[in-house]
Design an enzyme around this catalytic site. Structure first.
Site, PDB file in Angstrom:
ATOM      1  N   GLU A 207     -10.721   0.031  10.690  1.00 46.10           N
ATOM      2  CA  GLU A 207     -10.883  -0.799   9.497  1.00 46.10           C
ATOM      3  C   GLU A 207     -10.284  -2.181   9.751  1.00 46.10           C
ATOM      4  O   GLU A 207      -9.143  -2.312  10.198  1.00 46.10           O
ATOM      5  CB  GLU A 207     -10.167  -0.144   8.313  1.00 46.10           C
TER       6      GLU A 207
ATOM      7  N   LYS B 172       0.851  -1.196   0.000  1.00 43.18           N
ATOM      8  CA  LYS B 172       0.000   0.000   0.000  1.00 43.18           C
ATOM      9  C   LYS B 172       0.880   1.236   0.000  1.00 43.18           C
ATOM     10  O   LYS B 172       1.808   1.350   0.800  1.00 43.18           O
ATOM     11  CB  LYS B 172      -0.912   0.006   1.225  1.00 43.18           C
TER      12      LYS B 172
ATOM     13  N   ARG C 186     -11.874  10.035  12.056  1.00 39.63           N
ATOM     14  CA  ARG C 186     -12.903  10.965  11.591  1.00 39.63           C
ATOM     15  C   ARG C 186     -14.204  10.196  11.366  1.00 39.63           C
ATOM     16  O   ARG C 186     -14.227   8.973  11.413  1.00 39.63           O
ATOM     17  CB  ARG C 186     -12.477  11.605  10.269  1.00 39.63           C
TER      18      ARG C 186
END
Length: 529
Positions: free
Chosen positions: A132, A36, A149
């Site tokens: 996540e 990533k 957030r």
């Protein structure tokens, strides 16, 4: 996270980023691995690899992407607000979300929530956060990251918990305690959120920009919610994300919520630029999606089902032809009402004929093909239409409301309700069966009006954007497939490559300049064979 008791996967985050170092670390972790980009926010630039002999090759892994909403206050109180499934993605970015996640048991749900709270508590987190996880087919899950957030999909959490998370943020930031405890929270029903993007799913989801000439949205109801920052006549800019709206629905269970989503998508009509509305409708009707069998590779796995070869039914040409006829009559009636000479034979619309029925041909362009529709006018608003040798009995009415026409049409006894929107020479038909665009071909000489003499060879912008990088110099020889220029638009980078071997003749735009769709950026003179 690991010391806090949160399940994690192995990884490497060091400064040394050479391919050799990454390969060695990957072998320590064990394949498959995901690489990533540091700045690959929103899933951009993420790739999964598997080790085979001496090479890393892309791997398809069926996993689910699970978001777990968590909240903390300044008094050491924490709650989780249950999970969301965000698995169906393109370019590793979300398209549709739902809460709760399909197939997740109450036991797994509890473990997910408690792990999210452990992650937040480990860093003394205050406010709204989203943890996540990736979830495998055995319902084992692993921490991936935490977004500090509210996320785009927070409305589905609000819909199933009856909360206002923005209000929670304000209260917590003011020093108040969380409005609810974990015992107060429970899952009520099911919710979906469809992200409405200005993009073309049939062209690899390429984002677009332009003016929202028409934007009709579903009627707001207690269980239908629309969040948007644009309205009709606004311009969608290349400088921001292509998402133009969020369509959120709630139902007592997953199936009723899915039915409500499909109905609301039928009412979401946009003219002026491409959107993914029709794709979302196809996706929501897919058997595997209805069953809740979702994962991050859903679109590639079911690509043929989601992007079938489209053939326009002959009956749709009849609907378009009738819409044109009834619009002509409507305009004719308006002209008569305002004309000083209502009996003029030159007024718009169809003039009364005696002793024979009017026979006319309406040529309709659809999917780059012109199809003639022969129309025989009968009595009492009836028409006999012939499309490529097939005959249809057609009748219907047209009414206008807020500059949008609503067509009720019968084709061989089959009734259809259609929303009709006109845009110049184009006529757009929206119905439960799908969306079609027709136009009446213009005279050939009009195709050449306003066109310059620019060549077709070279780099052409596939979408509006900003020139990020020029990859060639004038006079340079290039081969087919060589990168010419890179443009960026709507958080996406697009490399434009040479289509044929040639010599770079002229660079027409420089780095940092804005460009429109279909303009030639670089002229390439083909090599003589």
């Amino acid at each position: 996270m690991s010391s806090a008791g949160v399940p994690v996967v192995g990884g490497y985050h060091g400064e040394e980023q050479s391919p050799e170092k990454l390969f060695e670390e990957a072998k320590k972790i064990g394949f498959p691995v995901m690489i990533k980009a540091v700045r690959g926010g929103g899933g951009k630039a993420s790739k999964i690899y598997i080790f085979s002999k001496k090479f890393c090759i892309p791997l398809v892994v069926f996993i689910e992407a699970i978001s777990q909403k968590v909240f903390g206050d300044k008094h050491d109180n924490y709650v989780y607000l249950f999970e969301r499934d965000c698995s169906v993605q393109r370019r590793h970015q979300k398209i549709i979300e739902e809460a709760p996640a399909p197939g997740v048991t109450s036991e797994v749900r509890k473990r997910l929530g408690e792990s999210a709270v452990k992650a937040a508590r480990a860093v003394n987190y205050v406010g709204a956060g989203t943890v996540e996880f990736i979830l495998d087919r055995n319902y084992d899950f692993y921490f991936m990251e935490m977004n500090t957030r509210l996320q785009v999909e927070h409305p589905v959490t609000e819909m199933i918990t009856g909360t206002d998370l923005v209000e929670w943020q304000i209260r917590v930031a003011s020093g108040e305690r969380l409005p609810m405890t974990q015992e107060d929270l429970s899952v009520n029903g099911h919710s979906f959120e469809g992200r409405i993007y200005a993009e073309n799913p049939e062209n690899n989801f390429l984002p677009g920009a332009g003016v929202l000439k028409r934007m009709a949205v579903p009627t707001l109801q207690p269980h239908i919610r629309i969040e948007t920052g644009v309205r009709e006549a606004d311009e969608v800019s290349v400088h921001y994300d292509p998402m133009i709206a969020k369509l959120v629905v709630w139902g007592k269970d997953r199936q009723s919520a899915l039915t409500r989503l499909a109905a609301a998508l039928n009412e979401f009509n946009v003219v002026g630029l491409n959107t993914n509305v029709e794709f979302l409708k196809t996706l929501s009707r897919h058997t595997k999606f209805e069953e809740g069998d979702v994962h991050t590779d859903f679109i590639p796995q079911h690509y043929e089902d989601l992007f079938p070869v489209k053939e326009t039914p002959s009956s749709d040409y009849c609907k378009a032809a009738l819409a044109i006829i009834l619009r002509e009559e409507l305009e004719g009636a308006k002209s008569v009402a305002t004309s000083l000479d209502p009996s003029s034979p030159f007024r718009p619309g169809v003039i009364q004929r005696f002793n024979h029925n009017l026979l006319r041909t309406i040529n309709l362009l659809n999917n780059k093909k012109v199809t003639p529709v022969r129309v025989l006018y009968l009595d009492n608003g009836l028409y006999k239409m012939n499309v490529e040798g097939r005959e249809f009995n057609v009748s219907g009415t047209l009414c206008r409301l807020d500059d949008i026409d609503y067509l009720s049409v019968s084709v061989d006894g089959n009734l259809h309700s259609i929303r009709v929107i006109e845009d110049g020479s184009e006529i757009h038909l929206f119905s439960k069966g799908g969306y079609q665009t027709f136009s009446q071909p213009q005279p050939k000489f009009k195709d050449h009006l306003g066109k310059g003499l620019s060549g077709q060879e070279g780099g052409v912008a596939p979408m509006p954007g900003i020139v990020e990088k020029i990859c060639v110099k004038e006079g340079q020889e290039v081969s087919a497939g060589d990168p010419l220029v890179v443009i960026i638009a709507m958080k996406m980078e697009y490399v434009i490559k040479a289509s044929t071997p040639g010599i770079v003749e002229k660079i027409l735009y420089q780095q940092g300049e804005s460009v429109q769709k279909d303009v030639t950026l670089i002229k390439v003179k083909p090599l003589e064979e």
